[in-house]
Design a protein around this motif. Structure first.
Motif, PDB file in Angstrom:
ATOM      1  N   ALA A 107       0.858  -1.183   0.000  1.00  6.37           N
ATOM      2  CA  ALA A 107       0.000   0.000   0.000  1.00  6.37           C
ATOM      3  C   ALA A 107       0.893   1.233   0.000  1.00  6.37           C
ATOM      4  O   ALA A 107       2.077   1.155   0.319  1.00  6.37           O
ATOM      5  N   VAL A 108       0.302   2.355  -0.357  1.00  2.92           N
ATOM      6  CA  VAL A 108       1.018   3.623  -0.304  1.00  2.92           C
ATOM      7  C   VAL A 108       0.070   4.674   0.255  1.00  2.92           C
ATOM      8  O   VAL A 108      -1.099   4.748  -0.118  1.00  2.92           O
TER       9      VAL A 108
ATOM     10  N   ARG B  18      -4.650   9.852   0.842  1.00  2.00           N
ATOM     11  CA  ARG B  18      -5.084   8.624   0.188  1.00  2.00           C
ATOM     12  C   ARG B  18      -4.223   7.466   0.673  1.00  2.00           C
ATOM     13  O   ARG B  18      -3.026   7.625   0.928  1.00  2.00           O
ATOM     14  N   VAL B  19      -4.859   6.315   0.783  1.00  2.00           N
ATOM     15  CA  VAL B  19      -4.150   5.071   1.014  1.00  2.00           C
ATOM     16  C   VAL B  19      -4.659   4.110  -0.052  1.00  2.00           C
ATOM     17  O   VAL B  19      -5.831   3.735  -0.048  1.00  2.00           O
ATOM     18  N   ASP B  20      -3.783   3.782  -1.001  1.00  9.08           N
ATOM     19  CA  ASP B  20      -4.115   2.839  -2.074  1.00  9.08           C
ATOM     20  C   ASP B  20      -3.384   1.548  -1.785  1.00  9.08           C
ATOM     21  O   ASP B  20      -2.241   1.558  -1.310  1.00  9.08           O
ATOM     22  N   ALA B  21      -4.025   0.409  -2.081  1.00 12.53           N
ATOM     23  CA  ALA B  21      -3.391  -0.885  -1.854  1.00 12.53           C
ATOM     24  C   ALA B  21      -3.820  -1.870  -2.927  1.00 12.53           C
ATOM     25  O   ALA B  21      -4.892  -1.727  -3.525  1.00 12.53           O
ATOM     26  N   VAL B  22      -2.976  -2.868  -3.140  1.00  7.89           N
ATOM     27  CA  VAL B  22      -3.292  -4.007  -4.000  1.00  7.89           C
ATOM     28  C   VAL B  22      -2.893  -5.248  -3.214  1.00  7.89           C
ATOM     29  O   VAL B  22      -1.773  -5.330  -2.698  1.00  7.89           O
ATOM     30  N   ASP B  23      -3.834  -6.207  -3.099  1.00  8.35           N
ATOM     31  CA  ASP B  23      -3.523  -7.423  -2.342  1.00  8.35           C
ATOM     32  C   ASP B  23      -3.105  -8.557  -3.279  1.00  8.35           C
ATOM     33  O   ASP B  23      -3.101  -8.392  -4.504  1.00  8.35           O
TER      34      ASP B  23
ATOM     35  N   SER C  35      -9.833   7.295   0.828  1.00 10.18           N
ATOM     36  CA  SER C  35      -9.705   8.735   0.590  1.00 10.18           C
ATOM     37  C   SER C  35     -10.239   9.452   1.819  1.00 10.18           C
ATOM     38  O   SER C  35     -11.368   9.220   2.241  1.00 10.18           O
ATOM     39  N   HIS C  36      -9.394  10.330   2.381  1.00 11.42           N
ATOM     40  CA  HIS C  36      -9.783  11.013   3.616  1.00 11.42           C
ATOM     41  C   HIS C  36      -9.535  12.518   3.457  1.00 11.42           C
ATOM     42  O   HIS C  36      -8.394  12.974   3.523  1.00 11.42           O
ATOM     43  N   ALA C  37     -10.622  13.258   3.220  1.00 12.67           N
ATOM     44  CA  ALA C  37     -10.502  14.717   3.173  1.00 12.67           C
ATOM     45  C   ALA C  37     -10.051  15.179   4.549  1.00 12.67           C
ATOM     46  O   ALA C  37     -10.580  14.730   5.575  1.00 12.67           O
ATOM     47  N   LEU C  38      -9.072  16.043   4.593  1.00 14.69           N
ATOM     48  CA  LEU C  38      -8.478  16.419   5.869  1.00 14.69           C
ATOM     49  C   LEU C  38      -9.425  17.200   6.769  1.00 14.69           C
ATOM     50  O   LEU C  38      -9.192  17.298   7.969  1.00 14.69           O
TER      51      LEU C  38
ATOM     52  N   GLU D 163     -14.195  13.839   9.261  1.00 15.67           N
ATOM     53  CA  GLU D 163     -13.864  12.981  10.389  1.00 15.67           C
ATOM     54  C   GLU D 163     -13.505  11.561   9.971  1.00 15.67           C
ATOM     55  O   GLU D 163     -12.629  10.931  10.556  1.00 15.67           O
ATOM     56  N   HIS D 164     -14.178  11.036   8.932  1.00 15.20           N
ATOM     57  CA  HIS D 164     -13.989   9.637   8.534  1.00 15.20           C
ATOM     58  C   HIS D 164     -13.597   9.533   7.071  1.00 15.20           C
ATOM     59  O   HIS D 164     -14.053  10.319   6.241  1.00 15.20           O
ATOM     60  N   PRO D 165     -12.807   8.520   6.733  1.00 15.78           N
ATOM     61  CA  PRO D 165     -12.439   8.313   5.336  1.00 15.78           C
ATOM     62  C   PRO D 165     -13.533   7.574   4.565  1.00 15.78           C
ATOM     63  O   PRO D 165     -14.429   6.977   5.163  1.00 15.78           O
ATOM     64  N   ILE D 166     -13.425   7.622   3.257  1.00 17.98           N
ATOM     65  CA  ILE D 166     -14.267   6.828   2.367  1.00 17.98           C
ATOM     66  C   ILE D 166     -13.388   5.700   1.856  1.00 17.98           C
ATOM     67  O   ILE D 166     -12.249   5.929   1.430  1.00 17.98           O
TER      68      ILE D 166
END
Length: 192
Positions: free
Chosen positions: A113-114, A131-136, A145-148, A151-154
């Protein structure tokens, strides 16, 4: 093949990474995460625990690549495949892999992930998002995706990995997986 429970746990691991980045500030520069698991007890190998190892990328390296983070991820994967390459990243990534494998004899590398900052257009103005993107290992794509100012990410988990709706980092993360655990399955995962 990852179980439904492993997919949920991996998704939660990405949420924890987002929260850690917010509280500890390590996500200010793009950060790689190597996600792995191992058995909690040798007598009960089905009970597993999961964690991530974080590795910040140098900001100057991102600027050195015209294509930015996706190109850097591909370069890191190429470095891991080349035993003659002796780059600082290669040594550090190999140390991360060795550390993960030393955690337990049955460690499984599950995903790369990045975590990085990006700009998102919302309501006619630009917002900074993490953003946190990952591939398993099954080729599943995770996008957090978390707008700063929220409160919570999508979080989106895509079993099919649609190239038209995937982050630019997907192919680089898949290349890292291929360099560390072998080829990633093409197409949608098989039924569990």
């Amino acid at each position: 093949m990852l179980s439904d429970n492993a997919v949920r746990t991996l998704t939660a691991c990405l949420e924890y990474a987002d929260a850690d980045a917010a509280h500890l500030g390590w996500g200010d520069t793009a950060t790689l995460l190597l996600i792995h698991d191992w058995s909690l007890e040798s007598a009960r190998p089905r009970r597993r625990t999961m964690r991530s190892l974080e590795f910040p990328l140098h900001p100057e390296d991102l600027l050195a690549h015209p294509a930015g983070l996706p190109a850097l991820l591909h370069r890191l994967a190429e470095d891991l495949r080349d035993p003659a390459a002796a780059t600082p990243y290669q040594k550090t990534l190999q140390t991360m892999l060795a550390r993960a494998r030393a955690a337990a004899p049955d460690v499984r590398l599950l995903a790369w992930a990045v975590c990085y900052h990006d700009i998102h257009l919302r309501d006619d103005h630009l917002d900074r998002v993490r953003r946190v993107d990952a591939v398993d290992i099954d080729g599943r794509v995770y996008q957090l995706s978390h707008a700063l100012d929220e409160e919570h990410p999508i979080i989106l988990v895509d079993d099919t990995g649609d190239p038209a709706d995937s982050p630019a980092t997907q192919q680089g993360l898949a290349a890292l997986l291929s360099a560390t655990v072998g080829p990633i399955e093409e197409g949608p995962p098989k039924p569990r």
